[in-house]
Write a protein that holds these residues in place. Structure first.
Motif, PDB file in Angstrom:
ATOM      1  N   VAL A 129      44.822  -5.009  18.125  1.00  0.00           N
ATOM      2  CA  VAL A 129      45.685  -5.195  16.955  1.00  0.00           C
ATOM      3  C   VAL A 129      45.026  -4.612  15.704  1.00  0.00           C
ATOM      4  O   VAL A 129      45.711  -4.047  14.843  1.00  0.00           O
ATOM      5  CB  VAL A 129      46.023  -6.688  16.753  1.00  0.00           C
ATOM      6  CG1 VAL A 129      46.780  -6.898  15.446  1.00  0.00           C
ATOM      7  CG2 VAL A 129      46.849  -7.196  17.924  1.00  0.00           C
ATOM      8  N   TYR A 130      43.703  -4.722  15.593  1.00  0.00           N
ATOM      9  CA  TYR A 130      42.998  -4.074  14.483  1.00  0.00           C
ATOM     10  C   TYR A 130      43.310  -2.583  14.463  1.00  0.00           C
ATOM     11  O   TYR A 130      43.591  -1.994  13.400  1.00  0.00           O
ATOM     12  CB  TYR A 130      41.495  -4.309  14.634  1.00  0.00           C
ATOM     13  CG  TYR A 130      40.630  -3.384  13.815  1.00  0.00           C
ATOM     14  CD1 TYR A 130      40.733  -3.339  12.423  1.00  0.00           C
ATOM     15  CD2 TYR A 130      39.697  -2.547  14.428  1.00  0.00           C
ATOM     16  CE1 TYR A 130      39.928  -2.484  11.674  1.00  0.00           C
ATOM     17  CE2 TYR A 130      38.896  -1.699  13.696  1.00  0.00           C
ATOM     18  CZ  TYR A 130      39.018  -1.664  12.317  1.00  0.00           C
ATOM     19  OH  TYR A 130      38.224  -0.812  11.581  1.00  0.00           O
ATOM     20  N   ARG A 131      43.335  -1.961  15.625  1.00  0.00           N
ATOM     21  CA  ARG A 131      43.635  -0.532  15.697  1.00  0.00           C
ATOM     22  C   ARG A 131      45.109  -0.239  15.391  1.00  0.00           C
ATOM     23  O   ARG A 131      45.435   0.809  14.850  1.00  0.00           O
ATOM     24  CB  ARG A 131      43.219   0.007  17.073  1.00  0.00           C
ATOM     25  CG  ARG A 131      41.695   0.173  17.188  1.00  0.00           C
ATOM     26  CD  ARG A 131      41.208   0.163  18.626  1.00  0.00           C
ATOM     27  NE  ARG A 131      39.776   0.454  18.680  1.00  0.00           N
ATOM     28  CZ  ARG A 131      38.808  -0.419  18.375  1.00  0.00           C
ATOM     29  NH1 ARG A 131      39.133  -1.651  18.005  1.00  0.00           N
ATOM     30  NH2 ARG A 131      37.536  -0.080  18.438  1.00  0.00           N
ATOM     31  N   GLN A 242      40.993   1.358  -0.403  1.00  0.00           N
ATOM     32  CA  GLN A 242      39.583   1.668  -0.178  1.00  0.00           C
ATOM     33  C   GLN A 242      39.006   2.510  -1.298  1.00  0.00           C
ATOM     34  O   GLN A 242      37.840   2.361  -1.656  1.00  0.00           O
ATOM     35  CB  GLN A 242      39.410   2.399   1.153  1.00  0.00           C
ATOM     36  CG  GLN A 242      39.459   1.489   2.361  1.00  0.00           C
ATOM     37  CD  GLN A 242      38.606   2.014   3.501  1.00  0.00           C
ATOM     38  OE1 GLN A 242      37.603   2.698   3.294  1.00  0.00           O
ATOM     39  NE2 GLN A 242      38.981   1.676   4.715  1.00  0.00           N
ATOM     40  N   ALA A 243      39.827   3.404  -1.847  1.00  0.00           N
ATOM     41  CA  ALA A 243      39.334   4.280  -2.912  1.00  0.00           C
ATOM     42  C   ALA A 243      38.872   3.474  -4.120  1.00  0.00           C
ATOM     43  O   ALA A 243      37.967   3.897  -4.850  1.00  0.00           O
ATOM     44  CB  ALA A 243      40.420   5.269  -3.310  1.00  0.00           C
ATOM     45  N   ALA A 262      36.748  -7.887  -0.114  1.00  0.00           N
ATOM     46  CA  ALA A 262      37.637  -6.872   0.478  1.00  0.00           C
ATOM     47  C   ALA A 262      38.314  -7.379   1.747  1.00  0.00           C
ATOM     48  O   ALA A 262      39.470  -7.037   2.011  1.00  0.00           O
ATOM     49  CB  ALA A 262      36.849  -5.602   0.776  1.00  0.00           C
ATOM     50  N   VAL A 263      37.613  -8.184   2.544  1.00  0.00           N
ATOM     51  CA  VAL A 263      38.200  -8.650   3.804  1.00  0.00           C
ATOM     52  C   VAL A 263      38.940  -9.981   3.627  1.00  0.00           C
ATOM     53  O   VAL A 263      39.460 -10.537   4.610  1.00  0.00           O
ATOM     54  CB  VAL A 263      37.127  -8.797   4.909  1.00  0.00           C
ATOM     55  CG1 VAL A 263      36.569  -7.437   5.284  1.00  0.00           C
ATOM     56  CG2 VAL A 263      36.014  -9.741   4.486  1.00  0.00           C
ATOM     57  N   ASN A 293      34.300  -3.424   9.355  1.00  0.00           N
ATOM     58  CA  ASN A 293      34.060  -2.059   9.825  1.00  0.00           C
ATOM     59  C   ASN A 293      35.167  -1.077   9.459  1.00  0.00           C
ATOM     60  O   ASN A 293      35.062   0.110   9.747  1.00  0.00           O
ATOM     61  CB  ASN A 293      33.854  -2.044  11.342  1.00  0.00           C
ATOM     62  CG  ASN A 293      32.486  -2.580  11.735  1.00  0.00           C
ATOM     63  OD1 ASN A 293      31.612  -2.763  10.889  1.00  0.00           O
ATOM     64  ND2 ASN A 293      32.308  -2.845  13.009  1.00  0.00           N
ATOM     65  N   GLU A 294      36.225  -1.571   8.830  1.00  0.00           N
ATOM     66  CA  GLU A 294      37.291  -0.666   8.401  1.00  0.00           C
ATOM     67  C   GLU A 294      36.857   0.196   7.223  1.00  0.00           C
ATOM     68  O   GLU A 294      37.444   1.248   6.956  1.00  0.00           O
ATOM     69  CB  GLU A 294      38.544  -1.465   8.035  1.00  0.00           C
ATOM     70  CG  GLU A 294      39.758  -0.611   7.711  1.00  0.00           C
ATOM     71  CD  GLU A 294      41.012  -1.439   7.458  1.00  0.00           C
ATOM     72  OE1 GLU A 294      41.915  -0.947   6.760  1.00  0.00           O
ATOM     73  OE2 GLU A 294      41.093  -2.581   7.956  1.00  0.00           O
ATOM     74  N   TYR A 295      35.824  -0.238   6.508  1.00  0.00           N
ATOM     75  CA  TYR A 295      35.380   0.520   5.332  1.00  0.00           C
ATOM     76  C   TYR A 295      34.740   1.830   5.772  1.00  0.00           C
ATOM     77  O   TYR A 295      33.776   1.837   6.553  1.00  0.00           O
ATOM     78  CB  TYR A 295      34.385  -0.304   4.513  1.00  0.00           C
ATOM     79  CG  TYR A 295      33.926   0.396   3.252  1.00  0.00           C
ATOM     80  CD1 TYR A 295      34.822   0.670   2.225  1.00  0.00           C
ATOM     81  CD2 TYR A 295      32.604   0.795   3.087  1.00  0.00           C
ATOM     82  CE1 TYR A 295      34.421   1.313   1.075  1.00  0.00           C
ATOM     83  CE2 TYR A 295      32.190   1.431   1.926  1.00  0.00           C
ATOM     84  CZ  TYR A 295      33.099   1.690   0.926  1.00  0.00           C
ATOM     85  OH  TYR A 295      32.697   2.334  -0.214  1.00  0.00           O
ATOM     86  N   TYR A 296      35.276   2.955   5.287  1.00  0.00           N
ATOM     87  CA  TYR A 296      34.741   4.270   5.645  1.00  0.00           C
ATOM     88  C   TYR A 296      33.544   4.588   4.754  1.00  0.00           C
ATOM     89  O   TYR A 296      33.686   4.765   3.543  1.00  0.00           O
ATOM     90  CB  TYR A 296      35.821   5.350   5.494  1.00  0.00           C
ATOM     91  CG  TYR A 296      36.973   5.181   6.440  1.00  0.00           C
ATOM     92  CD1 TYR A 296      36.756   5.187   7.811  1.00  0.00           C
ATOM     93  CD2 TYR A 296      38.265   5.000   5.983  1.00  0.00           C
ATOM     94  CE1 TYR A 296      37.800   5.021   8.707  1.00  0.00           C
ATOM     95  CE2 TYR A 296      39.321   4.832   6.863  1.00  0.00           C
ATOM     96  CZ  TYR A 296      39.076   4.844   8.223  1.00  0.00           C
ATOM     97  OH  TYR A 296      40.116   4.668   9.104  1.00  0.00           O
TER      98      TYR A 296
END
Length: 528
Positions: A129-131, A242-243, A262-263, A293-296
């Protein structure tokens, strides 16, 4: 003004410390058929369970393999294990091979790119689901980009030798790794120049006509002086959410506090999407980040986490264990995607980043200047006379890069002293040749190969990938190694079944508990 300093004298007196450096590699690669099209088959059963196998799994897509080594005391050993894993995989793919390029293969329509599946357990569904959420937020196409993650840990004694101040909250080790990360942020543009290998992309990936690239051949588009479109805004595109998220690398507590926000903070655009559609989960939550881990980012502070444990919790409780470098492109000329020589340079570069003075960042702990330098090099790194911004002063990429290599060279010498031989010094010398002549960089070599053979990126990469597949498949694995991999595949499938059978709560409750864990994640106050 060059403020780089030679290695601290105590490092030379304790060479055994450098033998305790540990490195590991995570290498992504798309499964494709023999015509170069993205595979639409499930993760091969012969490779085991993508949920529980410790060295063969998947990343975003069901077709995006991720091969993971253990930790090793030498660059040669870590690449040797990576090659062994590749050889097992190659021999167990049926009419498929691994795409050996960071930019994707021939992709189907956006909604036909398969999202990775990890079974019906709560743990597996959380990953799936995260994906789905990543697809909603960034699109499936972007998630098919592949790369190399280089992980490095340093012995605790090294931070004492480097006279790293002890912090009563985050500890000497965490303070040292944060200092390393700041210097990595300052100097990582150099890695993109030296190792960037994705100056072009297929229009099949770009999907829209307003990409700003130039036509090279057929369906292949490029920027003349680019080094890594993968790491540009044409590759890993972050959302507006994210920006606006600028994490602080000055100290671990503040970094974690901002990550925690953020989370756990909703974002209007994601609230508009919601978490369900037609009765199915489409994202885990509506926060700026679904999970940490979504943070690039180009580098991450990391710690091993247990099942269901939040990364922010593990880091807050135990501190940083290692760093994960995430900006390396796949080397198209290497069957494993990375060479021993490149690993040796990474060791020396990261040791240099750890040992150099690392002033705190202004601007609330984020360095916009370094971020801009990185962005300039990924798109224009080979441009003649390119100027970068060093502490507000313009300096040519070649001059600054040469100064950095001169400063890194003594650290390579210390590693050679510890390991014996001159292989680390040789690795630095190879990088100097790229600064002396940009035609020696991987990005320039790739474009030259396309022009020489008058072919596009798709055809070139397919040829390389087929050649590597044949090389990896040709040499049989030792019988005991083959049996070990077969045993791990079988036991991983059995482990997934046990996890699925052990679930006692429904998925909705599991997600709620996973999010609830954030409330007690930070047990230390942040520094303002």
């Amino acid at each position: 003004m060059n403020l780089l300093k030679p290695p601290p004298a105590p490092l030379a007196s304790e060479p055994e410390l450098l033998m305790q450096m540990l490195r590991g590699i995570e290498k992504e690669g798309l499964r494709v058929d023999h015509s170069g099209k993205l595979a639409d088959t499930p993760h091969p059963a012969a490779l085991g369970s993508a949920l529980t196998h410790d060295s063969i799994t998947t990343d975003y897509s069901e077709a995006l393999l991720e091969l993971i080594t253990g930790t090793h005391g030498s660059a040669q050993d870590v690449v040797a294990e990576l090659e062994t894993i590749h050889r097992f995989v190659a021999r167990n793919l049926r009419d498929e091979l691994i795409w050996n390029q960071s930019m994707p293969a021939q992709l189907p329509a956006e909604n036909e790119i398969p999202i990775a599946w990890y079974g019906t357990s709560n743990t597996g569904m959380l990953k799936h689901v995260y994906r789905r959420g990543l697809a909603m937020r960034y699109g499936r196409t972007m998630q098919c980009i592949a790369g190399i993650h280089y992980n490095l840990s340093l012995p605790d004694r090294l931070w004492e030798v480097l006279d790293m101040p002890s912090d009563p909250v985050s500890g000497r080790r965490s303070s040292g790794y944060m200092a390393l990360i700041r210097n990595f942020t300052r100097y990582s543009w150099l890695l993109m120049y030296l190792f960037g290998a994705s100056p072009a992309a297929s229009d099949n990936f770009l999907r829209h006509p307003n990409h700003g690239l130039e036509l090279l051949h057929g369906d292949t588009w490029y920027l003349p002086h680019a080094t890594s479109l993968r790491m540009s805004d044409l590759g890993y595109r972050s959302s507006k959410a994210q920006a606006e998220l600028q994490l602080c690398y000055n100290d671990l507590p503040t970094f974690l506090a901002r990550m925690h926000r953020a989370v756990s903070t909703p974002w209007p655009d994601y609230e508009a999407i919601g978490t369900h559609r037609d009765g199915e989960w489409i994202q885990l939550n509506t926060n700026i980040l679904q999970v940490e881990n979504e943070y690039y980012s180009n580098i991450r502070p990391k710690r091993t986490v247990g099942r269901g444990e939040r990364p922010v919790s593990a880091l807050a409780r135990h501190g940083i264990e290692y760093v994960e470098v995430r900006c390396l492109d796949i080397d198209p000329w290497m069957p494993t995607g990375i060479s021993v020589e490149s690993c040796r340079f990474m060791d020396a570069f990261l040791l240099f980043c750890a040992a150099q003075s690392s002033p705190l960042f202004p601007e609330n702990g984020f360095c916009k200047r370094s971020n801009n330098n990185f962005g300039t090099v990924v798109k224009e790194g080979r441009k003649p006379g390119l100027l970068l911004d060093r502490d507000g002063q313009s300096i040519s990429l070649q001059d600054w890069g040469t100064e950095l290599l001169d400063a890194i060279r003594p650290y390579a010498g210390l590693l050679d002293q510890a390991h014996g031989g001159a292989s680390y010094a040789d690795a630095v010398a190879v990088q100097q040749s790229k600064l002396d002549d940009s035609d020696n960089t991987p990005s320039a070599r790739l474009l030259a190969a396309l022009r020489k053979d008058n072919i596009g990126l798709q055809e070139f990469t397919l040829q390389q990938s087929l050649r590597h597949h044949e090389t990896l498949s040709a040499a049989p694995l030792p019988a005991e190694t083959q049996e070990e991999f077969l045993g791990k595949a079988k036991s991983s499938i059995e482990a997934q079944a046990r996890i699925e059978q052990s679930d006692k709560i429904n998925f909705e409750t599991y997600v709620a508990q996973y999010q609830e864990a954030l409330k007690t994640a930070l047990d230390v106050p942040a520094k303002n």
